[in-house]
Write a protein that holds these residues in place. Sequence first.
Motif, PDB file in Angstrom:
ATOM      1  N   THR A   1       0.838  -1.201   0.000  1.00 49.09           N
ATOM      2  CA  THR A   1       0.000   0.000   0.000  1.00 49.09           C
ATOM      3  C   THR A   1       0.868   1.243   0.000  1.00 49.09           C
ATOM      4  OG1 THR A   1      -1.530  -1.231   1.373  1.00 49.09           O
ATOM      5  CG2 THR A   1      -1.906   1.113   1.219  1.00 49.09           C
ATOM      6  N   ARG A   2       1.905   1.213   0.850  1.00 49.09           N
ATOM      7  CA  ARG A   2       2.804   2.372   0.959  1.00 49.09           C
ATOM      8  C   ARG A   2       3.504   2.627  -0.376  1.00 49.09           C
ATOM      9  NH1 ARG A   2       3.709   3.583   6.290  1.00 49.09           N
ATOM     10  NH2 ARG A   2       3.113   1.618   7.162  1.00 49.09           N
TER      11      ARG A   2
ATOM     12  N   HIS B   1       1.138   4.146  -2.979  1.00 49.71           N
ATOM     13  CA  HIS B   1       0.928   5.579  -2.748  1.00 49.71           C
ATOM     14  C   HIS B   1       2.168   6.378  -3.108  1.00 49.71           C
ATOM     15  CE1 HIS B   1      -3.022   6.025  -1.060  1.00 49.71           C
ATOM     16  NE2 HIS B   1      -2.863   4.890  -0.418  1.00 49.71           N
TER      17      HIS B   1
ATOM     18  N   TYR C   1       4.919   7.523   4.158  1.00 48.65           N
ATOM     19  CA  TYR C   1       3.525   7.938   4.020  1.00 48.65           C
ATOM     20  C   TYR C   1       2.707   7.296   5.124  1.00 48.65           C
ATOM     21  CZ  TYR C   1      -1.050   8.317   1.732  1.00 48.65           C
ATOM     22  OH  TYR C   1      -2.353   8.586   1.447  1.00 48.65           O
ATOM     23  N   ILE C   2       1.841   8.104   5.795  1.00 53.33           N
ATOM     24  CA  ILE C   2       0.883   7.574   6.778  1.00 53.33           C
ATOM     25  C   ILE C   2      -0.510   7.873   6.232  1.00 53.33           C
ATOM     26  CG2 ILE C   2      -0.110   7.911   9.066  1.00 53.33           C
ATOM     27  CD1 ILE C   2       2.536   8.556  10.222  1.00 53.33           C
ATOM     28  N   PRO C   3      -1.294   6.849   5.916  1.00 53.86           N
ATOM     29  CA  PRO C   3      -2.653   7.104   5.438  1.00 53.86           C
ATOM     30  C   PRO C   3      -3.502   7.735   6.549  1.00 53.86           C
ATOM     31  CG  PRO C   3      -2.090   4.749   5.303  1.00 53.86           C
ATOM     32  CD  PRO C   3      -0.977   5.424   6.018  1.00 53.86           C
ATOM     33  N   LEU C   4      -4.358   8.722   6.186  1.00 53.86           N
ATOM     34  CA  LEU C   4      -5.281   9.300   7.170  1.00 53.86           C
ATOM     35  C   LEU C   4      -6.714   8.903   6.821  1.00 53.86           C
ATOM     36  CD1 LEU C   4      -3.842  12.921   7.584  1.00 53.86           C
ATOM     37  CD2 LEU C   4      -3.843  11.122   9.295  1.00 53.86           C
ATOM     38  N   THR C   5      -7.111   9.136   5.558  1.00 53.85           N
ATOM     39  CA  THR C   5      -8.402   8.663   5.065  1.00 53.85           C
ATOM     40  C   THR C   5      -8.091   7.991   3.726  1.00 53.85           C
ATOM     41  OG1 THR C   5      -8.887  10.591   3.705  1.00 53.85           O
ATOM     42  CG2 THR C   5      -9.477  10.759   6.038  1.00 53.85           C
ATOM     43  N   PRO C   6      -9.045   7.372   3.069  1.00 56.76           N
ATOM     44  CA  PRO C   6      -8.723   6.707   1.809  1.00 56.76           C
ATOM     45  C   PRO C   6      -8.062   7.606   0.761  1.00 56.76           C
ATOM     46  CG  PRO C   6     -10.862   5.997   2.595  1.00 56.76           C
ATOM     47  CD  PRO C   6     -10.413   7.089   3.511  1.00 56.76           C
TER      48      PRO C   6
ATOM     49  N   THR D   1      -6.524  10.856   1.653  1.00 54.04           N
ATOM     50  CA  THR D   1      -5.587  11.856   2.209  1.00 54.04           C
ATOM     51  C   THR D   1      -4.567  11.158   3.080  1.00 54.04           C
ATOM     52  OG1 THR D   1      -6.892  12.241   4.208  1.00 54.04           O
ATOM     53  CG2 THR D   1      -7.396  13.643   2.314  1.00 54.04           C
TER      54      THR D   1
ATOM     55  N   VAL E   1      -0.406  11.759   5.276  1.00 56.06           N
ATOM     56  CA  VAL E   1       0.747  12.561   5.691  1.00 56.06           C
ATOM     57  C   VAL E   1       1.952  11.979   4.967  1.00 56.06           C
ATOM     58  CG1 VAL E   1       2.237  13.136   7.655  1.00 56.06           C
ATOM     59  CG2 VAL E   1      -0.246  13.049   7.958  1.00 56.06           C
ATOM     60  N   ALA E   2       2.705  12.820   4.272  1.00 57.36           N
ATOM     61  CA  ALA E   2       3.820  12.320   3.470  1.00 57.36           C
ATOM     62  C   ALA E   2       5.121  13.002   3.871  1.00 57.36           C
ATOM     63  CB  ALA E   2       3.542  12.576   1.997  1.00 57.36           C
TER      64      ALA E   2
ATOM     65  N   ASP F   1      -3.974  13.061  -1.652  1.00 57.67           N
ATOM     66  CA  ASP F   1      -2.907  12.442  -2.454  1.00 57.67           C
ATOM     67  C   ASP F   1      -2.656  13.253  -3.712  1.00 57.67           C
ATOM     68  OD1 ASP F   1      -3.910   9.005  -1.735  1.00 57.67           O
ATOM     69  OD2 ASP F   1      -2.652  10.413  -0.641  1.00 57.67           O
TER      70      ASP F   1
ATOM     71  N   SER G   1      -0.541  -6.925  -2.970  1.00 60.57           N
ATOM     72  CA  SER G   1      -1.007  -5.694  -2.318  1.00 60.57           C
ATOM     73  C   SER G   1      -0.667  -4.470  -3.163  1.00 60.57           C
ATOM     74  CB  SER G   1      -0.373  -5.576  -0.938  1.00 60.57           C
ATOM     75  OG  SER G   1      -0.562  -4.303  -0.416  1.00 60.57           O
TER      76      SER G   1
ATOM     77  N   THR H   1      -3.573  -2.112  -4.927  1.00 51.39           N
ATOM     78  CA  THR H   1      -3.704  -0.696  -4.560  1.00 51.39           C
ATOM     79  C   THR H   1      -3.505   0.199  -5.786  1.00 51.39           C
ATOM     80  OG1 THR H   1      -2.756  -1.262  -2.398  1.00 51.39           O
ATOM     81  CG2 THR H   1      -2.917   1.071  -2.913  1.00 51.39           C
TER      82      THR H   1
ATOM     83  N   LEU I   1      -5.971   2.971  -7.492  1.00 50.11           N
ATOM     84  CA  LEU I   1      -5.598   4.384  -7.694  1.00 50.11           C
ATOM     85  C   LEU I   1      -5.725   4.793  -9.153  1.00 50.11           C
ATOM     86  CD1 LEU I   1      -2.427   4.681  -5.357  1.00 50.11           C
ATOM     87  CD2 LEU I   1      -4.624   5.794  -5.001  1.00 50.11           C
TER      88      LEU I   1
ATOM     89  N   ASP J   1       0.940   4.253  13.508  1.00 45.62           N
ATOM     90  CA  ASP J   1       1.833   4.383  12.362  1.00 45.62           C
ATOM     91  C   ASP J   1       2.957   5.344  12.737  1.00 45.62           C
ATOM     92  OD1 ASP J   1       0.629   4.126   8.967  1.00 45.62           O
ATOM     93  OD2 ASP J   1       2.657   3.913   9.774  1.00 45.62           O
TER      94      ASP J   1
ATOM     95  N   ILE K   1       6.600   7.551  11.130  1.00 42.08           N
ATOM     96  CA  ILE K   1       7.581   7.921  10.111  1.00 42.08           C
ATOM     97  C   ILE K   1       8.832   8.368  10.858  1.00 42.08           C
ATOM     98  CG2 ILE K   1       8.209   9.631   8.379  1.00 42.08           C
ATOM     99  CD1 ILE K   1       5.425   9.827   7.423  1.00 42.08           C
TER     100      ILE K   1
ATOM    101  N   LYS L   1       1.272   8.508  14.517  1.00 46.49           N
ATOM    102  CA  LYS L   1      -0.186   8.620  14.487  1.00 46.49           C
ATOM    103  C   LYS L   1      -0.732   7.894  15.707  1.00 46.49           C
ATOM    104  CE  LYS L   1      -2.910   6.398  11.362  1.00 46.49           C
ATOM    105  NZ  LYS L   1      -3.623   6.147  10.073  1.00 46.49           N
TER     106      LYS L   1
ATOM    107  N   ARG M   1      -7.052  14.513  12.840  1.00 46.86           N
ATOM    108  CA  ARG M   1      -8.059  14.064  11.868  1.00 46.86           C
ATOM    109  C   ARG M   1      -9.347  13.812  12.638  1.00 46.86           C
ATOM    110  NH1 ARG M   1     -10.816  10.103  10.764  1.00 46.86           N
ATOM    111  NH2 ARG M   1      -9.676   8.486  11.871  1.00 46.86           N
TER     112      ARG M   1
ATOM    113  N   GLN N   1     -13.583  12.966   8.352  1.00 46.53           N
ATOM    114  CA  GLN N   1     -12.871  13.156   7.075  1.00 46.53           C
ATOM    115  C   GLN N   1     -12.177  14.513   7.022  1.00 46.53           C
ATOM    116  OE1 GLN N   1     -12.756  10.711   4.559  1.00 46.53           O
ATOM    117  NE2 GLN N   1     -13.637   9.462   6.186  1.00 46.53           N
TER     118      GLN N   1
ATOM    119  N   LEU O   1      -9.327  17.347   8.154  1.00 41.21           N
ATOM    120  CA  LEU O   1      -7.965  17.451   8.682  1.00 41.21           C
ATOM    121  C   LEU O   1      -7.786  18.854   9.269  1.00 41.21           C
ATOM    122  CD1 LEU O   1      -5.937  15.890   5.696  1.00 41.21           C
ATOM    123  CD2 LEU O   1      -7.128  14.705   7.557  1.00 41.21           C
TER     124      LEU O   1
ATOM    125  N   GLU P   1      -7.926  11.379  15.549  1.00 40.76           N
ATOM    126  CA  GLU P   1      -6.596  10.782  15.412  1.00 40.76           C
ATOM    127  C   GLU P   1      -5.593  11.924  15.403  1.00 40.76           C
ATOM    128  OE1 GLU P   1      -5.987   6.548  13.161  1.00 40.76           O
ATOM    129  OE2 GLU P   1      -6.549   8.234  11.895  1.00 40.76           O
TER     130      GLU P   1
END
Lengths: 217, 217
Positions: free
Chosen positions: A125-126, A129, A139-144, A146, A148-149, A206, B15, B19, B23, B138, B140, B150, B179, B182, B184, B199
Amino acid sequence: AERIVVIGLGRFGTSTARTLHGLGYEVTAIDIGEKQVADASGFVTLAAQGDGTDEDLLRSLHVEQSDVGIVAQGESLEASVLATLVLKRLGIPWVVAKAASDLHGELLRRIGADQVVFPERDAGTRLAHSLAVRQINDYIPLTPTTGVAKLPALPHFVGHTLAALYRDANLPLSVLLIRRGQTLISAPADEERIQVGDELILAGSDRAIDAFANGRE
Amino acid sequence: AERIVVIGLGRFGTSTARTLHGLGYEVTAIDIGEKQVADASGFVTLAAQGDGTDEDLLRSLHVEQSDVGIVAQGESLEASVLATLVLKRLGIPWVVAKAASDLHGELLRRIGADQVVFPERDAGTRLAHSLAVRQINDYIPLTPTTGVAKLPALPHFVGHTLAALYRDANLPLSVLLIRRGQTLISAPADEERIQVGDELILAGSDRAIDAFANGRE
Ligand SMILES: Nc1ncnc2c1ncn2[C@@H]1O[C@H](COP(=O)(O)OP(=O)(O)OP(=O)(O)O)[C@@H](O)[C@H]1O
Ligand SMILES: Nc1ncnc2c1ncn2[C@@H]1O[C@H](COP(=O)(O)OP(=O)(O)OP(=O)(O)O)[C@@H](O)[C@H]1O
């Protein structure tokens, strides 16, 4: 120090054991293979050869005194599930188990695993993205849509203020933090100028992160 | 849409392919196993059975028109290295390859891989850091001792303002973003009150994040 037992010294188990040892934990590692045990003796407190599903072996190593147990085998569902069950029967308060599929993960949760991790699935997944934005290092997913990168200071950023970059990009996005050497500048002011070697932590969609990084509208 | 070829449909390759397809990329997937190819046909544009190191096979699938290539095999070094080399010979501008060890990674870079990923090693590092702070979902890394984490809104956060949480914690740490559903909220004001289900994205030293999350001084 907190005591942690790691069962299975493949790529994932080895990395977990090595990092925990570096963070100051007391790590006991168990693997069925001789070579894995020999390699691990350099970075754990105790490395023992044996079967992680064997309750008598685990008791003889005082594993029941561990604060955390990590089951890091993936190929054999049976070994993973039995080792998880044995660690919970020994009374270990927090057991983490690696799963190879959603079904495997569900099985582990039902028999008492406190945390289930999917190393390969999450990495996929990472990566997917990060391909959307080639420059993303993490990258930390927040919503499907959006997240944090973490982005390096790209050539077209250097020397510009954040205000100028925001104006050019014209996107719903914000720079949460700049890492400059060992210094963290959180909630940077708009007048902050980007320097070579900076790393930026951004939050936004994204698509916005992609356009910002690639210098497009 | 950008075209991506994925060679190897194990846990990581599957995976990544799934993904990317989600996308909006056009994904061609190749695996030597029949079952993997059959399973993948539901979430890729084209799934083909065959050997990823076979240049003629890849040409017959027009793989040379891909924008990105991903080599997702780990067990056999030979297959991984040869597939990476073949993709670069076909002229694919960005090739990502999975590595099982540092030496494997170095080998891949020397033969032209543009990006090397270590899914299991990175997952081990992330897990080890998250055990230091059990609640971290999560992480980084920023420097060897600081990072961005997170965290869910823990019971002792809910109803309190950030100012009160900072005062209690008395630590070098900052909440970069909240978060809420939805939405931010970046660079939240000190008077922002934490709600159930929020979050938090925090930055600071591992020790400060640990103390903040566990409600300790
Ligand atoms: N019953 C067992 N008890 C202890 N160790 C075991 C047992 N079964 C397998 N192992 C060890 O666990 C390690 C990892 O196992 P396995 O190959 O099943 O997982 P994997 O998902 O391929 O690992 P990774 O992706 O982390 O490399 C191997 O070193 C293997 O020797
Ligand atoms: N030469 C090859 N060409 C195409 N596919 C291959 C080749 N060799 C292996 N594969 C496939 O690649 C997939 C993953 O390979 P492998 O088991 O080597 O990696 P792995 O590191 O265990 O994978 P993961 O951890 O992602 O599950 C398997 O589905 C396998 O069938």
